[in-house]
Design a protein around this motif. Structure first.
Motif, mmCIF file in Angstrom:
data_model
loop_
_atom_site.group_PDB
_atom_site.id
_atom_site.type_symbol
_atom_site.label_atom_id
_atom_site.label_comp_id
_atom_site.label_asym_id
_atom_site.label_seq_id
_atom_site.Cartn_x
_atom_site.Cartn_y
_atom_site.Cartn_z
ATOM 1 N N ASP A 123 25.729 12.028 -22.733
ATOM 2 C CA ASP A 123 25.536 12.556 -24.088
ATOM 3 C C ASP A 123 24.147 12.227 -24.613
ATOM 4 O O ASP A 123 23.561 13.005 -25.366
ATOM 5 N N GLY A 124 23.584 11.106 -24.182
ATOM 6 C CA GLY A 124 22.204 10.810 -24.578
ATOM 7 C C GLY A 124 21.243 11.672 -23.777
ATOM 8 O O GLY A 124 20.326 12.294 -24.315
ATOM 9 N N ASP A 125 21.483 11.730 -22.489
ATOM 10 C CA ASP A 125 20.626 12.453 -21.563
ATOM 11 C C ASP A 125 20.544 13.948 -21.922
ATOM 12 O O ASP A 125 19.454 14.518 -22.007
ATOM 13 N N LEU A 168 23.937 2.900 -20.501
ATOM 14 C CA LEU A 168 22.991 2.181 -19.643
ATOM 15 C C LEU A 168 22.083 1.235 -20.424
ATOM 16 O O LEU A 168 21.730 0.169 -19.945
ATOM 17 N N CYS A 227 24.250 5.713 -17.161
ATOM 18 C CA CYS A 227 25.302 5.269 -16.229
ATOM 19 C C CYS A 227 25.837 6.481 -15.478
ATOM 20 O O CYS A 227 25.963 6.481 -14.257
ATOM 21 N N SER A 228 26.139 7.528 -16.256
ATOM 22 C CA SER A 228 26.690 8.750 -15.681
ATOM 23 C C SER A 228 25.790 9.328 -14.593
ATOM 24 O O SER A 228 26.255 9.831 -13.585
HETATM 25 C C1 LIG Z 1 11.903 8.223 -20.955
HETATM 26 C C2 LIG Z 1 13.019 7.270 -21.062
HETATM 27 N N1 LIG Z 1 13.385 6.812 -22.261
HETATM 28 C C3 LIG Z 1 14.390 5.931 -22.358
HETATM 29 C C4 LIG Z 1 15.054 5.504 -21.260
HETATM 30 C C5 LIG Z 1 16.152 4.505 -21.414
HETATM 31 N N2 LIG Z 1 17.472 5.077 -21.249
HETATM 32 C C6 LIG Z 1 18.072 5.109 -20.060
HETATM 33 S S1 LIG Z 1 19.577 5.775 -20.096
HETATM 34 C C7 LIG Z 1 19.477 5.994 -21.769
HETATM 35 C C8 LIG Z 1 20.633 6.558 -22.547
HETATM 36 C C9 LIG Z 1 21.715 7.001 -21.679
HETATM 37 O O1 LIG Z 1 22.759 7.464 -22.438
HETATM 38 P P1 LIG Z 1 23.695 8.565 -21.873
HETATM 39 O O2 LIG Z 1 22.909 9.741 -21.444
HETATM 40 O O3 LIG Z 1 24.732 8.810 -22.893
HETATM 41 O O4 LIG Z 1 24.282 7.965 -20.532
HETATM 42 P P2 LIG Z 1 25.406 6.861 -20.330
HETATM 43 O O5 LIG Z 1 24.695 5.636 -19.883
HETATM 44 O O6 LIG Z 1 26.114 6.671 -21.613
HETATM 45 O O7 LIG Z 1 26.263 7.442 -19.268
HETATM 46 C C10 LIG Z 1 18.276 5.571 -22.252
HETATM 47 C C11 LIG Z 1 17.907 5.626 -23.660
HETATM 48 C C12 LIG Z 1 14.642 6.008 -20.009
HETATM 49 N N3 LIG Z 1 15.209 5.667 -18.871
HETATM 50 N N4 LIG Z 1 13.635 6.885 -19.953
#
Ligand SMILES: Cc1ncc(C[n+]2csc(CCOP(=O)(O)OP(=O)(O)O)c2C)c(N)n1
Ligand code: SF4
Ligand SMILES: [Mg+2]
Lengths: 623, 336
Positions: free
Chosen positions: B99-101, B132, B57-58
Motif C-alpha cells: 500500500d505504501g509502494d 518494512l 515486506c510484500s
Molecule cells: C526511495 C525510498 N524511499 C523510502 C524507502 C523506505 N521504505 C522501504 S519500504 C517502505 C514502505 C513500505 O510500505 P508498503 O509498500 O506498504 O510495504 P509493506 O512493508 O507494508 O509490505 C519505505 C518507506 C525506500 N526503500 N526507498
C-alpha cells in the motif's frame, strides 16, 4: 547567376546571423541557407539560438530568435564568433544582436516596424537608425514588409500571410549576396508546403523578388563568393547532434541484433530524440512516452532485462529523477544507455541555453558507490559515433552508459561524412543459452576478462533467477549482507567499469605530445578549442589539444600525456568539473577555464586566455 | 507448446531455496500460498513467468517464487514491468506491491499502468501500514490512526485503492483477503485470465505493526455478517442465511434491504459499462455497510502492448529500409 556590372569578391569564409521575432521564421531561413550551402560544397557549422519562451509577445526582446551559420572554403570547427552579416528583422533583434556584429560588418535591417511602439517594445529610447548607433556598420535598410507585399500583389493570400513571406525575401537577398543557388530551397519549399500551392508560390515569389531586388538596386554593390572547401571524399549529409545520436543508437542496435527500446519524457533540448526515434518503428524501434522520467528509465531497464537495448533520454533535471533507477541498473548489471542533453541549470535554469554542468551529477550523483561509464559527444556528427560506442560498451560490459551531449551539439549542425554501414563493426551479443535441467543458473557468474555477468532473457528455459537492488552474493546472486562479499561486489562493479579503458585507442592530439601547453576538452567546446589551438600553433607556440570522448573510465594514456606539458588547460562550460576530476585522479595541476553564461565558448576568448597562460609561462608571443 | 502437453505443475515447484523471511504469523505467507496454488492450477511455466516488485515486506515476494524475478526500487515496479511487457508481450508479467509502494511513492506509475491497460497482473498487499520501515501510517491507514509517525493520530484521509483503480480506468479490479485462501486463489486465477491490467487488492494482516486491521469483518465469527461476496449475475446478498441485501437508491447511494425488500438487492454485473455501481461499493463506509470482496470490474479493452506491437508490425510491413538507406537519407552530396 548573372551579377551584371556589380562587384564579385572572393572570400574564404563568412559568418551570417539571422535574427528576428520567433514568428519571423529565422530558424527555417537559417536552415535553408545551411542546406543550400552544404550542397554547394562548403564546410559549414551552425548555431541556432532559441528564445526562452515559445510565444513571447511579438517584437519584445525575449521573443528574439536567432540562427548563426559559418561557411568556408576550408575546414572549420565552430559557427564563428562575431558575424560578418547580421540580418535584423525588427528593433528587438537589432538590440539583442547588434553588439556582436563585426565592426564594418553588413547589417541588413528591416525597417518595416520602427514605430514608437515597436521601439518601446525593444526598449529603445531613441530610434537607433538616427542616433548614431549604426555608425561603423555597413547598414542596408530595406522595408521588407512593403517589398514583400509588393512582390506578392497578385497572390491570393491575405495580407498577413503575404507578410509572413518576408523571411524568404530576406533569404533571396542573402542568396544573391553570397552567390547561392536558390534551386535546393525551391525544391524544399515545394515539398514543405506541397499541399498548399498558394503558399509555395508566395514563398518562392518572395525569394525571387528578394534576389532580383539585390541584383538591381544600387544599395547592393558587391556579391561574395565562397568557393567550396576541400572535404574528404565521400558522401555527406548535413546533420544535427540529436539526429546523429539517434542514428548511432539505431545503427548500434542493429549491429548488436537488438531491438531498441526508448523510454522517455519530453524535455528541452532532448525531446527531438524521442520524436525522431518514434519515427523509426519500421526499424523495430519501440518508443515509450512515460508518465515521468523515473518511469522512463525504469521501463528502459525492464526492456533491457527482457533482452532489448534499453535507452532513456533526458536533460539535467530528468537525470536527477532517474538517479535511483540508474543505481538499480548498476546493481542489476544490465545494459542501459542514459542520454543527458545538458542545458543551463541549476533547477529549470535556462532550458534553451547550453552548459556542461551535469558531469559530476552523472558521475557521482547517486547513493552508494555507483560507477557508470560516461561518454561525451563533441560535435553533431561525432554524436553518431558516441551513440554507437555506447551500445558497444553497455552490451559488452552489462553496465549503464551515460552519454553526455548538450543543447549546442543537439541543435547545431555540420556536414557529416557518412560511414559505410557495412564497415561498421559488429557488436557481438550472446544471451545466456537455455539451462540444463537440475543445474542452477548463476546470474552473477562473470566473464573473467570483462567481469560482465550473463544476460539471461526471461522466457528462456532453465534460467529462472532473481535479481534486484539488494546486495547479492557474487556468482549465485542470492541476497547477501556479508561484509567481505559487499567489499568484493563494490570493488568488482568498480573494476568492471575500469576494465572498459582496455578497449580504448590512444588519445589523439592536435600537435605534438610534448610542449608548453596542452588544452584538454570534452564535449561541445571541441570546435572552439581546436580553432584557438590551431591559430596559436600558426603563431609558433608549442600548444597541443586533445579531446576526451570517454570520461569514465578515462583513457589509460591520459596521465602520461598530461606530463608531457608544462601546463594543462581545460576549458569547460561549468565551474571546472572535469578539471576537478583530473586533478584528484592524477594530482596534475589542471587549470580550469570556465564559462557558465549559457553560451558556447568563442574561439577568440579561448585564444586570449591561452595567450595569458603563455605570458605566465614567460613565453614570447610574436604578434 | 499447446496447453495439453505443458508439464503439470505443483505448488512445490514454485518454492525457491531461499528461506522465507517474513515475521511469523504475517499475512504474506498465506498470500504466497494462494498464489502458488493458483499458479499450479493454471499450469504456469516457471520460465514464462516474471514477478516484479518494488520495496516493502510484500515486495520480497519474488525471492520466494521459482520464476524470473526482479526486486526493484520503491514504487517503480509497474513502470519497470511495463518495459518488460511492452518489449516481450509473450511473458506473463506479475507485479507485487504494497500500500505504501503502490499508493504513495509509486502512485503515478500505478495509475498510468491502468490508464494504458498494460497486461500486468498487480497484486497489491494492503496492510494499511508501512511494514518494512517499522510501522508508519500509509495512504490507506484510516484517519486518526496512531502510529510511530502519528502519535496523536493521523490527520490524513485514506483513499480506497479500488476507487483509485476504477478512476484510473482499471479494466480488472478485484479484492481478496489473505486468510480467505480459496477465494484469493480464485481472484488470482481470474486476474491471470484478464488480458489488460488486473489489480487485486489483498487485505493483508501485519501482525507486528497493524495487527487485526481487518479483524472486524474477516474474523470467522463476523465474516458472514460483514463480508459481501461479489458474484457476477447474482444479487448482492450477505449474512449467514443470505437474508440481507445491498441495493442502490436513485442516486447510487447504497442502502441495506432485508425481509420483503430482499428482492430489491442489486444484481451484480462486473462487466457493467458504467463504473458507478463499483465506485459506490468501493467508497461506502466500512462500518455502516458490509465490506465487498470479489471482482468489482472486468472489461475487455485492447492492451497497450498489443497496440504498440501492432504499430510496429504495420510500420515494418509498410516500409522496409536498410541501415544504409536510413543513414543516406535526406539531402546528401558527394565530394571527390
Ligand atoms: C526511495 C525510498 N524511499 C523510502 C524507502 C523506505 N521504505 C522501504 S519500504 C517502505 C514502505 C513500505 O510500505 P508498503 O509498500 O506498504 O510495504 P509493506 O512493508 O507494508 O509490505 C519505505 C518507506 C525506500 N526503500 N526507498
Ligand atoms: S512487518 Fe508486518 S508486513 Fe512486514 S513481515 Fe512483519 S508482519 Fe509482515
Ligand atoms: Mg504496507
Amino acid at each position: 547567376m548573372a551579377v551584371h556590372d556589380k562587384h564579385l569578391q572572393d572570400l574564404d569564409q563568412a559568418v551570417i546571423r539571422f535574427a528576428g521575432d520567433s514568428g519571423d521564421g529565422m530558424q527555417l531561413t537559417g536552415d535553408q541557407f545551411t542546406r543550400t550551402t552544404a550542397l554547394m560544397g562548403n564546410d559549414i557549422a551552425t548555431f541556432p539560438d532559441f528564445p526562452a519562451e515559445i510565444r513571447a509577445p511579438a517584437g519584445t526582446l525575449p521573443g528574439v530568435s536567432a540562427f548563426q551559420l559559418r561557411f568556408s572554403s576550408f575546414d572549420i570547427h565552430t559557427p564563428g564568433d562575431a558575424p560578418d552579416v547580421l540580418v535584423a528583422m525588427n528593433p528587438a533583434a537589432l538590440k539583442v544582436h547588434l553588439k556582436e556584429l563585426k565592426r564594418d560588418g553588413i547589417l541588413l535591417l528591416n525597417t518595416a516596424s520602427f514605430s514608437a511602439l515597436d521601439l518601446k517594445k525593444a526598449k529603445y529610447d531613441k530610434d537607433p537608425r538616427t542616433d548614431g548607433s549604426l555608425s561603423g556598420y555597413r547598414t542596408i535598410e530595406v522595408d521588407l514588409e512593403a517589398r514583400t507585399q509588393e512582390a506578392l500583389a497578385n497572390s491570393p493570400l491575405d495580407n498577413r500571410a503575404r507578410g509572413r513571406c518576408k523571411n524568404m525575401y530576406a533569404l533571396g537577398i542573402l542568396y544573391w549576396m553570397f552567390h547561392r543557388d536558390p534551386a535546393p530551397t525551391e525544391k524544399a519549399i515545394a515539398q514543405k508546403f506541397g499541399k498548399k500551392p498558394d503558399l509555395v508560390a508566395a514563398n518562392l515569389a518572395a525569394m525571387r523578388a528578394g534576389f532580383a531586388y539585390a541584383e538591381t538596386t544600387e544599395v547592393f554593390q558587391t556579391a561574395y563568393r565562397v568557393p567550396p572547401a576541400p572535404m574528404k571524399p565521400g558522401t555527406y549529409r548535413n546533420i544535427m547532434g540529436n539526429q546523429a545520436l539517434c542514428l548511432g543508437l539505431v545503427a548500434g542496435a542493429q549491429k548488436a541484433g537488438l531491438q531498441l527500446f526508448l523510454g522517455s519524457y519530453p524535455i528541452t533540448p532532448a525531446s527531438d530524440i524521442l520524436h525522431q526515434l518514434s519515427g523509426y518503428k519500421h526499424h523495430g524501434v519501440v518508443t515509450f512516452q512515460a508518465e515521468d522520467e523515473i518511469a522512463a528509465v525504469c521501463a528502459a531497464i525492464g526492456a533491457s532485462y527482457s533482452g532489448c537495448l534499453g535507452i532513456t533520454s533526458t536533460s539535467g533535471p530528468g537525470i536527477a529523477l532517474k538517479s535511483e533507477a540508474m543505481g538499480l541498473a548498476v546493481m542489476a548489471e544490465l545494459p542501459l544507455i542514459v542520454i543527458d542533453v545538458q542545458r543551463a541549470g541549476p533547477s529549470t535554469g535556462m532550458p534553451t541555453k547550453t552548459q556542461q554542468a551535469d558531469l559530476l551529477q552523472v558521475m557521482y550523483g547517486r547513493n552508494g558507490e555507483s560507477p557508470v561509464c560516461v561518454l561525451a559527444a563533441s560535435t553533431p556528427a561525432d554524436a553518431f559515433e558516441v551513440g554507437f560506442e555506447a551500445v558497444r560498451i553497455a552490451t559488452k560490459y552489462m553496465a549503464p552508459v551515460v552519454v553526455l551531449s548538450d543543447g549546442y551539439i543537439a541543435n547545431g549542425s555540420e556536414p557529416w561524412l557518412l560511414p559505410d554501414p557495412d564497415a561498421l563493426p559488429a557488436i557481438p551479443v550472446a544471451f545466456a543459452p537455455a539451462g540444463e535441467p537440475g543445474v542452477k543458473f548463476m546470474p552473477y557468474a562473470r566473464d573473467p576478462a570483462t567481469l560482465a555477468r550473463p544476460w539471461a532473457r526471461p522466457g528462456t528455459k532453465g534460467l529462472v533467477h532473481r535479481i534486484g537492488g539488494l546486495e547479492k552474493a557474487d556468482v549465485t546472486g542470492n541476497i547477501c549482507y556479508e561484509p567481505d562479499n559487499h567489499q568484493h561486489m563494490v570493488d568488482t562493479r568498480a573494476q568492471k567499469i575500469a576494465n572498459i579503458a582496455a578497449d580504448l585507442p590512444p588519445l589523439q592530439t592536435f600537435g605534438p605530445r610534448h610542449g608548453d601547453v596542452l588544452v584538454l576538452g570534452w564535449g561541445s567546446p571541441r570546435g572552439a578549442i581546436t580553432a584557438a589551438t590551431l591559430r596559436l600553433q600558426q603563431k609558433g607556440l608549442q600548444v597541443s589539444c586533445a579531446f576526451l570522448r570517454h570520461l569514465n573510465p578515462l583513457p589509460n594514456d591520459l596521465g602520461e600525456l598530461m606530463k608531457g606539458f608544462r601546463r594543462v588547460v581545460l576549458p569547460e562550460l561549468n565551474k571546472g568539473q572535469l578539471a576537478m576530476m583530473l586533478r584528484s585522479k592524477y594530482l596534475v595541476d589542471v587549470q580550469s577555464h570556465s564559462q557558465v553564461n549559457g553560451q558556447p565558448f568563442k574561439s577568440h576568448d579561448i585564444e586570449r586566455h591561452l595567450l595569458k597562460v603563455f605570458a605566465e609561462l614567460g613565453v614570447e608571443v610574436s604578434q | 507448446m499447446t496447453a495439453v502437453d505443458r508439464p503439470v505443475m505443483q505448488k512445490k515447484d514454485y518454492k525457491t531455496d531461499q528461506e522465507v523471511r517474513w515475521c511469523p504469523g504475517c499475512g504474506d505467507y498465506s498470500i504466497l500460498n494462494a498464489v502458488q496454488g493458483a499458479f499450479a492450477k493454471l499450469g504456469k511455466q516457471l520460465h514464462e513467468t516474471v514477478i516484479i516488485s518494488g520495496i516493502g515486506c510484500s515486495s520480497r515476494f519474488p525471492y520466494y517464487m521459482e520464476t524470473y524475478g526482479f526486486h526493484t526500487i520503491h514504487g517503480r515496479a509497474p513502470a519497470l514491468a511495463t518495459g518488460v511487457k511492452a518489449s516481450n508481450p509473450a511473458l506473463d508479467v506479475w507485479v507485487v506491491t504494497g500500500d505504501g509502494d503502490a499508493m504513495s511513492i509509486g502512485g503515478n506509475h500505478f495509475i498510468h499502468a491502468m490508464r494504458r491497460n498494460v497486461g500486468l497482473k498487480i497484486l497489491m498487499f494492503n496492510n494499511r501500514i508501512y511494514g518494512l520501515t517499522k510501522g508508519q501510517f500509509s495512504p490507506t491507514s484510516e484517519q486518526g490512526k496512531v502510529t510511530k509517525s502519528s502519535p496523536l493520530g493521523t490527520v490524513d484521509y485514506p483513499f480506497s485503492p479500488i476507487a483509485l483503480s476504477l478512476g484510473a480506468g482499471g479494466t480488472f479490479v478485484a479484492r481478496g483477503v489473505d486468510i480467505l485462501g480459496p477465494h484469493l486463489e480464485d481472484m488470482v486465477c481470474r486476474a491471470s485470465a484478464h488480458a489488460g491490467t488486473a489489480v487485486v487488492e489483498i487485505y493483508q494482516n501485519c501482525n507486528i505493526f497493524n495487527d487485526g486491521a481487518y479483524k472486524g469483518f474477516t474474523d470467522k465469527e463476523v465474516r458472514d455478517a460483514r463480508l459481501l461476496f461479489l458474484q457476477h449475475g447474482q444479487p448482492l446478498l450477505f449474512g449467514a442465511n443470505k437474508d440481507q441485501g445491498l441495493a442502490f437508491d436513485a442516486n447510487f447511494r447504497p442502502c441495506l434491504v432485508s425481509g420483503g425488500d430482499l428482492g430489491k438487492a442489486y444484481v451484480w454485473d462486473e462487466t457493467a459499462e458504467s463504473p458507478a455501481p463499483a465506485m459506490a461499493l468501493a467508497t461506502m463506509s466500512e462500518s455502516e455497510f458490509p465490506v465487498p470482496v470479489g471482482v468489482f470490474r472486468r472489461r475487455d479493452k485492447p492492451t497497450f502492448e498489443d497496440g504498440l506491437q501492432a504499430q510496429i508490425a504495420a510500420a515494418k510491413a509498410k516500409k522496409q529500409e536498410s541501415l544504409r538507406d536510413l543513414l543516406y537519407a535526406g539531402e546528401i552530396w558527394d565530394v571527390g
